[in-house]
Design an enzyme around this catalytic site. Structure first.
Site, PDB file in Angstrom:
ATOM      1  N   GLY A 155       5.166 -31.382  -8.778  1.00 53.35           N
ATOM      2  CA  GLY A 155       5.703 -32.559  -8.682  1.00 53.35           C
ATOM      3  C   GLY A 155       6.472 -33.263  -7.605  1.00 53.35           C
ATOM      4  O   GLY A 155       6.407 -34.218  -7.309  1.00 53.35           O
ATOM      5  N   HIS A 156       7.326 -32.272  -6.979  1.00 50.17           N
ATOM      6  CA  HIS A 156       8.102 -32.661  -5.784  1.00 50.17           C
ATOM      7  C   HIS A 156       7.105 -32.862  -4.852  1.00 50.17           C
ATOM      8  O   HIS A 156       7.458 -33.853  -3.987  1.00 50.17           O
ATOM      9  CB  HIS A 156       9.109 -31.402  -5.500  1.00 50.17           C
ATOM     10  CG  HIS A 156       9.898 -31.072  -6.349  1.00 50.17           C
ATOM     11  ND1 HIS A 156       9.792 -29.879  -7.212  1.00 50.17           N
ATOM     12  CD2 HIS A 156      11.056 -31.479  -6.783  1.00 50.17           C
ATOM     13  CE1 HIS A 156      11.028 -29.776  -7.940  1.00 50.17           C
ATOM     14  NE2 HIS A 156      11.709 -30.831  -7.831  1.00 50.17           N
ATOM     15  N   GLN A 189      26.349 -31.719 -12.228  1.00 49.81           N
ATOM     16  CA  GLN A 189      25.526 -32.309 -12.909  1.00 49.81           C
ATOM     17  C   GLN A 189      25.060 -31.444 -14.093  1.00 49.81           C
ATOM     18  O   GLN A 189      24.268 -31.811 -14.869  1.00 49.81           O
ATOM     19  CB  GLN A 189      24.113 -33.214 -12.434  1.00 49.81           C
ATOM     20  CG  GLN A 189      23.046 -32.184 -11.648  1.00 49.81           C
ATOM     21  CD  GLN A 189      22.112 -33.008 -11.043  1.00 49.81           C
ATOM     22  OE1 GLN A 189      22.452 -33.463  -9.884  1.00 49.81           O
ATOM     23  NE2 GLN A 189      21.002 -32.983 -11.608  1.00 49.81           N
ATOM     24  N   GLY A 226      10.963 -38.996  -9.417  1.00 48.56           N
ATOM     25  CA  GLY A 226       9.694 -39.028 -10.342  1.00 48.56           C
ATOM     26  C   GLY A 226      10.034 -39.574 -11.668  1.00 48.56           C
ATOM     27  O   GLY A 226      11.116 -39.828 -11.974  1.00 48.56           O
ATOM     28  N   LYS A 238       9.162 -38.505 -14.425  1.00 49.40           N
ATOM     29  CA  LYS A 238       9.387 -37.666 -15.210  1.00 49.40           C
ATOM     30  C   LYS A 238      11.102 -37.656 -15.704  1.00 49.40           C
ATOM     31  O   LYS A 238      11.054 -37.825 -16.861  1.00 49.40           O
ATOM     32  CB  LYS A 238       9.089 -36.239 -14.665  1.00 49.40           C
ATOM     33  CG  LYS A 238      10.237 -34.936 -15.218  1.00 49.40           C
ATOM     34  CD  LYS A 238       9.370 -34.200 -16.342  1.00 49.40           C
ATOM     35  CE  LYS A 238      10.088 -33.161 -16.880  1.00 49.40           C
ATOM     36  NZ  LYS A 238      11.172 -32.680 -16.527  1.00 49.40           N
ATOM     37  N   ARG A 258      12.092 -26.051 -15.001  1.00 46.63           N
ATOM     38  CA  ARG A 258      12.390 -24.987 -16.495  1.00 46.63           C
ATOM     39  C   ARG A 258      11.463 -24.581 -17.037  1.00 46.63           C
ATOM     40  O   ARG A 258      11.501 -23.452 -17.708  1.00 46.63           O
ATOM     41  CB  ARG A 258      13.024 -26.220 -17.109  1.00 46.63           C
ATOM     42  CG  ARG A 258      14.666 -26.567 -16.775  1.00 46.63           C
ATOM     43  CD  ARG A 258      14.927 -27.736 -17.688  1.00 46.63           C
ATOM     44  NE  ARG A 258      16.036 -28.106 -17.466  1.00 46.63           N
ATOM     45  CZ  ARG A 258      17.231 -27.930 -17.963  1.00 46.63           C
ATOM     46  NH1 ARG A 258      17.322 -27.359 -19.119  1.00 46.63           N
ATOM     47  NH2 ARG A 258      18.410 -28.381 -17.393  1.00 46.63           N
TER      48      ARG A 258
HETATM   49  O1  PAF Z   1      16.223 -34.962 -10.223  1.00 48.31           O
HETATM   50  C1  PAF Z   1      16.875 -33.899  -9.466  1.00 48.31           C
HETATM   51  O2  PAF Z   1      16.297 -32.975  -9.003  1.00 48.31           O
HETATM   52  C2  PAF Z   1      18.262 -34.168  -9.716  1.00 48.31           C
HETATM   53  O3  PAF Z   1      19.214 -34.797 -10.564  1.00 48.31           O
HETATM   54  C3  PAF Z   1      18.779 -34.993  -8.240  1.00 48.31           C
HETATM   55  C4  PAF Z   1      18.231 -36.201  -7.980  1.00 48.31           C
HETATM   56  C5  PAF Z   1      18.179 -34.231  -7.085  1.00 48.31           C
HETATM   57  C6  PAF Z   1      20.174 -34.868  -7.754  1.00 48.31           C
HETATM   58  O4  PAF Z   1      20.834 -33.778  -7.784  1.00 48.31           O
END
Ligand code: PAF
Length: 283
Positions: A38-39, A63, A149, A151, A189
């Site tokens: 995905g990345h 977060q 993404g 997602k 995950r």
């Molecule tokens: O989607 C993510 O991986 C994270 O929420 C992000 C956008 C890199 C911010 O830490």
């Protein structure tokens, strides 16, 4: 060959100054590492559109909803740099926590409205952490475009709102969700699921796509979504935090004539999974 890792902000800024002096455009792909296909699809999209591509890797403590979850998050920097090597990424920017959030850091970026329902209601503070770090990462990398993404649909709407409200001079480029062969949306995950749970997980996209098709065919959403939630529980998911039909942009109530989105968050085998799909409401 691995992607070059840059840690100090001063070094990253030096490179950015050089690139900009040559008139080159910069694309950024913000990540927390543990990279998967995905990345890589975001990186490829950035590579196609921009002269220089920066992937950021920062596991953002602000977060996470608990220190345990933050500690458990996979850290695979070497493997990530190796995966990015063949994609000709110009820099894997891995800032130190103390440089992102020095001890006297006192600023939080908070986006209202779009962040309040769904993920916002279930993960208090999560979106303030995302909005703050995304703003910092944009300021640190000065991109012309940033790639996110679909997602993480609600996160994408947050970022669009943030960029528009703060008049940040960059384009947000949404990229389609990448799915495994059985339909499960790729996510770092997923690695935490047992083999048995991984096999059960396909019920999530199946319920989502099945419900979306029935809504598009004109069935009333409320009883259908209750039925789909019960089916997920029957397939081993629990709890289902939400399965909701929302306006695709504001994430408020769906409006006929506007793009809608069906979004879900549900636990399986102690792992919280999220997914979403576009829905065209019957006129
Ligand atoms: O989607 C993510 O991986 C994270 O929420 C992000 C956008 C890199 C911010 O830490």
């Amino acid at each position: 060959m691995s992607a070059p890792i840059i840690r100090p902000l001063a070094q990253m800024r030096g490179l950015i100054r050089r690139w900009k002096a040559h008139g080159e455009t910069i694309g950024v792909v913000p990540t927390m590492g543990a990279l998967h296909e995905g990345h890589l699809s975001l990186v490829r999209a950035a590579r196609e559109r921009c002269d220089r591509v920066i992937v950021t890797l920062f596991v953002n403590p602000r977060q996470f909803n608990s220190p345990e979850d933050f500690a458990k998050y996979p850290r695979t920097e070497i493997a990530d740099a190796e995966l990015l090597g063949p994609l000709a990424v110009d820099a894997l920017f891995v800032p130190e926590g103390a440089e992102v959030y020095p001890p006297d850091h006192a600023t939080t970026v908070s986006v209202t409205g779009v962040t309040e329902p769904l993920e916002g209601a279930h993960r208090p503070g999560h979106f303030d952490g995302v909005a703050t770090v995304v703003t910092l990462l944009f300021n640190m990398t000065q991109p012309d475009a940033a790639f996110f993404g679909e997602k993480d649909w609600q996160q994408l709407q947050l970022v669009r709102r943030l960029v528009s409200d703060l008049k940040l001079p960059l384009e947000i480029v949404p990229c389609p969700c990448v799915r495994a062969g059985d339909g499960l949306a790729l996510s770092s995950r997923n690695q935490r699921l047992s083999v048995a749970a991984r096999a059960q997980a396909a019920a999530l996209p199946q319920s989502l796509f099945g419900a979306a098709a029935r809504i598009e065919a004109g069935e009333a959403p409320a009883p259908l979504l209750a039925e789909a939630e019960a089916a997920l529980a029957g397939a081993g998911f629990g709890p289902v935090e939400y399965l909701a039909l929302r306006d695709g942009e504001s994430l408020g109530d769906p409006q006929s004539g506007r793009p809608a989105r069906l979004l879900v968050a549900a636990w399986l085998d102690g792992v919280r999974l999220i997914d979403n799909v576009a829905v065209t409401l019957p006129g």
